[in-house]
Design a protein around this motif. Structure first.
Motif, PDB file in Angstrom:
ATOM      1  N   LEU A  53       0.822  -1.205   0.000  1.00 36.78           N
ATOM      2  CA  LEU A  53       0.000   0.000   0.000  1.00 36.78           C
ATOM      3  C   LEU A  53       0.861   1.262   0.000  1.00 36.78           C
ATOM      4  O   LEU A  53       0.513   2.265  -0.629  1.00 36.78           O
ATOM      5  CB  LEU A  53      -0.933  -0.009   1.216  1.00 36.78           C
ATOM      6  N   LEU A  54       1.997   1.226   0.699  1.00 37.52           N
ATOM      7  CA  LEU A  54       2.923   2.364   0.685  1.00 37.52           C
ATOM      8  C   LEU A  54       3.424   2.604  -0.736  1.00 37.52           C
ATOM      9  O   LEU A  54       3.432   3.742  -1.230  1.00 37.52           O
ATOM     10  CB  LEU A  54       4.093   2.087   1.631  1.00 37.52           C
ATOM     11  N   GLY A  59       3.532   5.647  -5.786  1.00 33.46           N
ATOM     12  CA  GLY A  59       3.475   5.644  -7.237  1.00 33.46           C
ATOM     13  C   GLY A  59       2.372   6.523  -7.799  1.00 33.46           C
ATOM     14  O   GLY A  59       2.495   7.074  -8.897  1.00 33.46           O
ATOM     15  N   ALA A  60       1.287   6.672  -7.026  1.00 29.03           N
ATOM     16  CA  ALA A  60       0.157   7.490  -7.468  1.00 29.03           C
ATOM     17  C   ALA A  60       0.277   8.949  -7.036  1.00 29.03           C
ATOM     18  O   ALA A  60      -0.619   9.754  -7.309  1.00 29.03           O
ATOM     19  CB  ALA A  60      -1.152   6.904  -6.925  1.00 29.03           C
ATOM     20  N   GLU A  65      -0.469   9.863   2.219  1.00 32.02           N
ATOM     21  CA  GLU A  65      -0.910   8.492   2.496  1.00 32.02           C
ATOM     22  C   GLU A  65       0.284   7.553   2.588  1.00 32.02           C
ATOM     23  O   GLU A  65       0.334   6.663   3.450  1.00 32.02           O
ATOM     24  CB  GLU A  65      -1.865   8.008   1.410  1.00 32.02           C
ATOM     25  N   ALA A  66       1.253   7.753   1.711  1.00 26.72           N
ATOM     26  CA  ALA A  66       2.428   6.882   1.706  1.00 26.72           C
ATOM     27  C   ALA A  66       3.185   6.955   3.029  1.00 26.72           C
ATOM     28  O   ALA A  66       3.553   5.924   3.601  1.00 26.72           O
ATOM     29  CB  ALA A  66       3.347   7.252   0.543  1.00 26.72           C
ATOM     30  N   THR A 103      11.218   7.784   2.736  1.00 23.51           N
ATOM     31  CA  THR A 103      11.999   9.004   2.599  1.00 23.51           C
ATOM     32  C   THR A 103      11.648   9.739   1.315  1.00 23.51           C
ATOM     33  O   THR A 103      11.540  10.979   1.299  1.00 23.51           O
ATOM     34  CB  THR A 103      13.504   8.672   2.607  1.00 23.51           C
ATOM     35  N   GLU A 104      11.453   8.999   0.247  1.00 19.95           N
ATOM     36  CA  GLU A 104      11.081   9.602  -1.031  1.00 19.95           C
ATOM     37  C   GLU A 104       9.749  10.346  -0.914  1.00 19.95           C
ATOM     38  O   GLU A 104       9.583  11.437  -1.465  1.00 19.95           O
ATOM     39  CB  GLU A 104      10.988   8.507  -2.097  1.00 19.95           C
ATOM     40  N   ALA A 105       8.810   9.754  -0.187  1.00 16.24           N
ATOM     41  CA  ALA A 105       7.514  10.407  -0.006  1.00 16.24           C
ATOM     42  C   ALA A 105       7.652  11.681   0.828  1.00 16.24           C
ATOM     43  O   ALA A 105       7.077  12.721   0.487  1.00 16.24           O
ATOM     44  CB  ALA A 105       6.533   9.438   0.653  1.00 16.24           C
ATOM     45  N   PHE A 106       8.419  11.621   1.907  1.00 15.33           N
ATOM     46  CA  PHE A 106       8.629  12.809   2.729  1.00 15.33           C
ATOM     47  C   PHE A 106       9.303  13.908   1.919  1.00 15.33           C
ATOM     48  O   PHE A 106       8.926  15.082   2.007  1.00 15.33           O
ATOM     49  CB  PHE A 106       9.497  12.464   3.948  1.00 15.33           C
TER      50      PHE A 106
END
Length: 229
Positions: A53-54, A59-60, A65-66, A103-106
């Motif tokens: 789900l992460l 990816g979206a 949410e990630a 980390t990429e999401a942050f």
């Protein structure tokens, strides 16, 4: 080789069959799927996984949410008696991979908010990211710089002081020179050298294997490793 390194091929296959039997008993029909006599996998429509789900949220572009999907170290405290070095290497690699994805999401959130001029919001997310790697002060400096840009030096110094106390108490050390210099410049109200945006080395990332499972069954399971039977 990953789960039963001390068994020969025949005994290891038998151990795998017994394990799959118990998983099916715990999870119910349709979750564990076999393809002929050669492979077994998990039906993603019937079993959810926080790692999957992460990755899907990232990816979206659903970055908030990630990061909410990341709840700490992957399979924290898990130990499989008898598992060999191959399993330990796999787990170490997957743990690092999940941290990199979080980390990429942050980073995406912080960069987005900073670009919009929402420095306080960007600082908040950078501060949250500090928990991913408490010993790496790059996120700490980013958060401090953003708080200063948001005209909130007090929050920047509070963050620094808390970090310094933790290092002194737990490790008998102090922050690094770059971090100290930034805190000093904030206290004096002078400008320090700008902290560059965080850039992590790009490592080719395969989709992470689903490992922490949640299902309607009262029993939990780990899954996601496609195994040749």
């Amino acid at each position: 080789a990953m789960f039963w390194p001390d068994l020969d091929q025949f005994a290891a296959r038998r151990a795998l069959r017994n394990t799959l039997y118990h998983l099916r008993e715990a999870l119910g029909d349709g979750v564990i799927v076999t393809r002929g006599d050669d492979a077994v996998s998990v039906n993603p429509a019937m079993l959810t996984c926080d790692v999957t789900l992460l990755n899907e949220a990232l990816g979206a572009g659903r970055y908030e949410e990630a990061v909410d999907r990341y709840r700490g170290e992957l399979l924290a405290g898990i130990h499989f008696a008898g598992a060999g070095e191959m399993f330990e290497e796999w787990l170490s690699t997957e743990r690092a991979r999940v941290v990199e994805r979080a980390t990429e999401a942050f980073r995406a959130i912080v960069d987005r908010e900073a670009a919009l001029g929402h420095h306080a919001a960007a600082a908040h997310w950078a501060q949250r990211a500090c928990a991913l790697a408490p010993s790496d002060e790059a996120w700490l400096r980013r958060a401090m710089s953003l708080y200063r840009q948001a005209s909130d030096p007090g929050s920047a110094l509070h963050l620094y002081d808390a970090h310094a106390r933790r290092l002194a108490t737990e490790f008998k050390t102090r922050p690094g020179p770059e971090t100290v210099a930034l805190a000093t410049s904030i206290r004096s109200g002078t400008e320090a050298t700008a902290v560059a945006p965080l850039v992590s080395p790009r490592v080719p990332v395969e989709p992470a294997s689903p490992v922490v499972a949640e299902t309607a069954s009262p029993s939990a399971a780990t899954a996601g490793i496609e195994t040749s039977l």
